[in-house]
Scaffold this motif. Structure first.
Motif, PDB file in Angstrom:
ATOM      1  N   SER A  44     109.361 -63.887  96.283  1.00  0.00           N
ATOM      2  CA  SER A  44     110.948 -63.718  96.808  1.00  0.00           C
ATOM      3  C   SER A  44     111.907 -63.353  95.745  1.00  0.00           C
ATOM      4  N   LEU A  45     112.940 -62.765  96.030  1.00  0.00           N
ATOM      5  CA  LEU A  45     113.970 -62.585  95.237  1.00  0.00           C
ATOM      6  C   LEU A  45     114.705 -63.858  94.768  1.00  0.00           C
ATOM      7  N   PRO A  46     115.168 -64.097  93.370  1.00  0.00           N
ATOM      8  CA  PRO A  46     115.622 -65.360  93.329  1.00  0.00           C
ATOM      9  C   PRO A  46     117.020 -65.377  93.688  1.00  0.00           C
ATOM     10  N   THR A  47     117.827 -66.443  94.069  1.00  0.00           N
ATOM     11  CA  THR A  47     119.099 -66.726  94.049  1.00  0.00           C
ATOM     12  C   THR A  47     119.850 -66.491  92.668  1.00  0.00           C
ATOM     13  N   ARG A  48     121.084 -66.743  92.432  1.00  0.00           N
ATOM     14  CA  ARG A  48     121.531 -66.409  91.167  1.00  0.00           C
ATOM     15  C   ARG A  48     121.233 -67.761  90.390  1.00  0.00           C
ATOM     16  N   GLY A  49     121.248 -69.194  91.044  1.00  0.00           N
ATOM     17  CA  GLY A  49     120.866 -70.061  90.225  1.00  0.00           C
ATOM     18  C   GLY A  49     119.462 -70.164  89.720  1.00  0.00           C
ATOM     19  N   GLN A  50     118.663 -69.729  90.900  1.00  0.00           N
ATOM     20  CA  GLN A  50     117.232 -69.442  90.426  1.00  0.00           C
ATOM     21  C   GLN A  50     116.901 -68.694  89.176  1.00  0.00           C
ATOM     22  N   LEU A  51     117.540 -67.648  89.285  1.00  0.00           N
ATOM     23  CA  LEU A  51     117.450 -66.417  88.013  1.00  0.00           C
ATOM     24  C   LEU A  51     117.721 -67.001  86.798  1.00  0.00           C
ATOM     25  N   SER A  52     119.032 -67.586  86.882  1.00  0.00           N
ATOM     26  CA  SER A  52     119.420 -68.262  85.584  1.00  0.00           C
ATOM     27  C   SER A  52     118.588 -69.383  84.955  1.00  0.00           C
ATOM     28  N   ALA A  53     117.894 -70.123  85.980  1.00  0.00           N
ATOM     29  CA  ALA A  53     116.984 -71.084  85.663  1.00  0.00           C
ATOM     30  C   ALA A  53     115.809 -70.682  84.978  1.00  0.00           C
ATOM     31  N   PHE A  54     115.210 -69.170  85.491  1.00  0.00           N
ATOM     32  CA  PHE A  54     113.888 -68.790  85.443  1.00  0.00           C
ATOM     33  C   PHE A  54     114.218 -67.923  84.044  1.00  0.00           C
ATOM     34  N   GLN A  55     115.465 -67.376  83.677  1.00  0.00           N
ATOM     35  CA  GLN A  55     115.775 -66.719  82.450  1.00  0.00           C
ATOM     36  C   GLN A  55     115.881 -67.732  81.299  1.00  0.00           C
ATOM     37  N   GLN A  56     116.175 -69.012  81.618  1.00  0.00           N
ATOM     38  CA  GLN A  56     116.404 -69.971  80.631  1.00  0.00           C
ATOM     39  C   GLN A  56     114.759 -70.462  80.175  1.00  0.00           C
ATOM     40  N   LEU A  57     114.072 -70.616  81.435  1.00  0.00           N
ATOM     41  CA  LEU A  57     112.718 -70.882  81.270  1.00  0.00           C
ATOM     42  C   LEU A  57     111.734 -69.964  80.362  1.00  0.00           C
ATOM     43  N   LEU A  58     112.004 -68.843  80.591  1.00  0.00           N
ATOM     44  CA  LEU A  58     111.368 -67.593  79.487  1.00  0.00           C
ATOM     45  C   LEU A  58     111.724 -67.843  78.051  1.00  0.00           C
ATOM     46  N   SER A  59     113.175 -67.928  77.982  1.00  0.00           N
ATOM     47  CA  SER A  59     113.878 -68.182  76.776  1.00  0.00           C
ATOM     48  C   SER A  59     113.152 -69.317  75.839  1.00  0.00           C
ATOM     49  N   ASP A  60     113.041 -70.362  76.803  1.00  0.00           N
ATOM     50  CA  ASP A  60     112.659 -71.848  76.246  1.00  0.00           C
ATOM     51  C   ASP A  60     111.135 -71.657  75.591  1.00  0.00           C
ATOM     52  N   HIS A  61     110.529 -70.559  76.269  1.00  0.00           N
ATOM     53  CA  HIS A  61     108.911 -70.471  75.918  1.00  0.00           C
ATOM     54  C   HIS A  61     108.752 -69.182  75.018  1.00  0.00           C
ATOM     55  N   ARG A  62     109.548 -68.645  74.498  1.00  0.00           N
ATOM     56  CA  ARG A  62     109.419 -67.555  73.641  1.00  0.00           C
ATOM     57  C   ARG A  62     108.754 -67.732  72.343  1.00  0.00           C
ATOM     58  N   SER A  63     109.194 -68.891  71.748  1.00  0.00           N
ATOM     59  CA  SER A  63     108.817 -69.196  70.247  1.00  0.00           C
ATOM     60  C   SER A  63     107.157 -69.553  70.340  1.00  0.00           C
ATOM     61  N   LEU A  64     106.576 -68.764  69.339  1.00  0.00           N
ATOM     62  CA  LEU A  64     104.893 -69.078  69.358  1.00  0.00           C
ATOM     63  C   LEU A  64     104.702 -70.467  68.732  1.00  0.00           C
ATOM     64  N   PRO A  65     103.452 -70.831  68.989  1.00  0.00           N
ATOM     65  CA  PRO A  65     102.899 -72.103  68.445  1.00  0.00           C
ATOM     66  C   PRO A  65     103.164 -71.985  66.905  1.00  0.00           C
ATOM     67  N   ARG A  66     103.303 -73.323  66.357  1.00  0.00           N
ATOM     68  CA  ARG A  66     103.510 -73.379  64.899  1.00  0.00           C
ATOM     69  C   ARG A  66     102.559 -72.805  63.961  1.00  0.00           C
ATOM     70  N   MET A  67     102.824 -71.950  63.277  1.00  0.00           N
ATOM     71  CA  MET A  67     101.558 -71.238  62.318  1.00  0.00           C
ATOM     72  C   MET A  67     101.058 -70.307  62.739  1.00  0.00           C
ATOM     73  N   PHE A  68     101.133 -70.003  64.341  1.00  0.00           N
ATOM     74  CA  PHE A  68     100.303 -69.015  64.800  1.00  0.00           C
ATOM     75  C   PHE A  68     100.471 -67.555  64.323  1.00  0.00           C
ATOM     76  N   THR A  69     101.580 -67.317  64.110  1.00  0.00           N
ATOM     77  CA  THR A  69     101.789 -65.830  63.347  1.00  0.00           C
ATOM     78  C   THR A  69     101.067 -65.887  61.920  1.00  0.00           C
ATOM     79  N   GLU A  70     101.239 -66.817  61.559  1.00  0.00           N
ATOM     80  CA  GLU A  70     100.622 -66.934  59.940  1.00  0.00           C
ATOM     81  C   GLU A  70      99.217 -66.862  60.001  1.00  0.00           C
ATOM     82  N   ASP A  71      98.503 -67.771  60.891  1.00  0.00           N
ATOM     83  CA  ASP A  71      97.109 -68.018  61.058  1.00  0.00           C
ATOM     84  C   ASP A  71      96.429 -66.676  61.774  1.00  0.00           C
ATOM     85  N   MET A  72      97.126 -66.310  63.134  1.00  0.00           N
ATOM     86  CA  MET A  72      96.318 -65.376  63.787  1.00  0.00           C
ATOM     87  C   MET A  72      96.793 -63.993  63.836  1.00  0.00           C
ATOM     88  N   ILE A  73      98.154 -63.732  63.112  1.00  0.00           N
ATOM     89  CA  ILE A  73      98.246 -62.470  63.009  1.00  0.00           C
ATOM     90  C   ILE A  73      98.213 -61.869  61.512  1.00  0.00           C
TER      91      ILE A  73
END
Length: 455
Positions: free
Chosen positions: A108-137
């Motif tokens: 379903s299409l999100p309401t304005r509130g749902q879209l804002s919350a979803f955008q924040q959820l994506l932002s909160d999960h962008r960081s890779l696990p600690r040392m992931f870039t160093e160890d895996m990449i």
């Protein structure tokens, strides 16, 4: 291994190849004899019906009296025409990828509130696990970003506290994390590739709070972090157009096949990444750019239809280009009169070409689009309706934006992660879910075992 040993091993491998060819020939007639639907395609080119989905639909023809009738192409996300979806958010000057991701995942299409919350959820999960870039990449650089992406997706399993939990909340959490993290993985893998294989300085940028997926990607892959709003909005459009393409495309189907076995999310998604890497699938946009490099080098007058036509004929006859006999960017398994993604991208590509002083190059692309059907008819006798597909113009758009070719297919993966995750969840939670297991006709004759000393 010493050079002499390498030569011995190479010679043995070559002998094994000869042995393989002698014992593994399959008569092409078998496919007709046993009514085998190669590529899971019916005789008329339509796909074999393998399931049902609510996520996406691809329309390129309709069937009348048992015959396929060409029609203008349509791409539908959750029942909404993608052109209508794009007009909706672009008319308001908004980025649309996050809204599209919500629609494809949730239905379903999100309401304005749902879209804002979803955008924040994506932002909160962008960081890779600690040392992931160093160890895996960093510790295992790869010359191919798609290869590194597939390995990194698999590696995320090790950083997940509940990787095998098949509950819906956990599956949605994993989907959101993958959608958020994959752009960062791609950006870091590309930076490491440039450093170790192209002898450039290493720049690793952290994702920024408050930026869209498209903005963060451009921020992350550029040394100076600079981009224009026009560039970000155009990249956002590309991500929306690539986010989903029905359950029957090769990578989505690969994801569903693995998901039907009950395996974990990371294994299923890594398989989809591996599928997309192929030049017959997501890698086609790179092949388009390689093909146009050949055309530009060998066609002296880009505006001369006869010269362009002659070179296209040479491509089809395997006398030029990569000798594959293909004109990349033309034709599609479903679309006939038009690919809606190509139509939309072409419109924006023309505007961008005018501002970049690249109209002559854009018109060459148009010439290839216009002349290919008649060249197919004259060289191969094929008079079927052929249209430009999305790959014909997506590469040029990326080129005009200054995005390196190594990122063309990874960007496709960044977008399609949404569709893959949606299909993964639908496959796992559909009623009466069964493991996907098609049949293969065995054609090897029966024989007896021969003792080693008697062979």
């Amino acid at each position: 291994m010493q050079n002499e040993d390498k030569e011995i091993a190479k010679g043995f491998i070559e002998s094994l190849c000869g042995e393989y060819r002698r014992h593994n020939y399959i008569d092409p007639a078998f496919y007709e004899t046993y009514n085998v639907k190669r590529g899971l395609r019916n005789a008329d080119g339509t796909g074999v019906m393998a399931g049902v989905t609510q996520i996406g639909n691809v329309l390129g023809y309709y069937v009348q009296d048992g015959e396929r009738v060409p029609m203008p192409g349509k791409l539908v996300y959750r029942g909404i025409d993608v052109e209508e979806l794009i007009d909706g958010f672009m008319s308001e000057g908004r980025f649309g990828f996050e809204e599209t991701a919500y629609l494809l995942l949730m239905g379903s299409l999100p309401t304005r509130g749902q879209l804002s919350a979803f955008q924040q959820l994506l932002s909160d999960h962008r960081s890779l696990p600690r040392m992931f870039t160093e160890d895996m990449i960093l510790k295992a650089p790869s010359p191919d970003v798609m290869n590194k992406l597939a390995r990194s997706v698999l590696a995320l399993y090790s950083y997940d506290d509940d990787p095998d939990d098949m509950s819906l909340p956990n599956q949605l959490r994993q989907a959101v994390q993958l959608i958020a993290r994959v752009p960062v993985i791609v950006a870091h893998a590309f930076a490491v590739k440039r450093h170790y294989y192209d002898n450039e300085s290493l720049y690793l940028h952290r994702p920024q709070e408050g930026l869209s997926v498209a903005e963060n990607f451009l921020y992350s892959v550029r040394h100076d972090n600079r981009y224009t709003d026009q560039e970000a909005k155009l990249l956002d459009l590309c991500l929306v157009l690539h986010a989903e393409h029905g359950g029957g495309n090769n990578s989505a189907f690969a994801c569903r096949v693995l998901s039907s076995s009950g395996t974990d999310t990371y294994s299923a998604i890594a398989a989809a990444v591996g599928s997309l890497k192929g030049p017959r699938h997501g890698g086609a946009n790179k092949k388009v750019m390689e093909m146009f490099s050949h055309i530009q080098e060998n066609v002296h007058d880009w505006k001369d239809d006869d010269e362009v036509r002659a070179y296209l004929g040479a491509l089809l006859r395997k006398e030029a280009g990569d000798r594959s006999g293909l004109i990349y960017g033309m034709g599609h398994a479903i679309y006939t009169l038009s690919d809606p993604r190509a139509v939309i991208l072409k419109r924006f590509a023309k505007k961008l070409a005018a501002t970049k002083g690249m109209l002559d190059e854009f018109e060459l692309y148009e010439s290839v689009e216009r002349l290919t059907p008649e060249v197919l008819l004259s060289v191969k006798g094929e008079d079927k309706v052929v249209c430009a597909n999305v790959d014909l113009f997506s590469g040029m758009v990326y080129k005009m934006m200054g995005i390196p070719q190594e990122l063309y297919t990874p960007l496709f993966a960044v977008a399609r992660m949404v569709g893959w995750c949606a299909h993964r969840i639908e496959e796992v939670y559909q009623p009466g879910n069964r493991i996907i297991r098609p049949a293969y006709k065995a054609v090897a004759p029966m024989r007896t075992f021969i003792p080693l000393d008697q062979r």
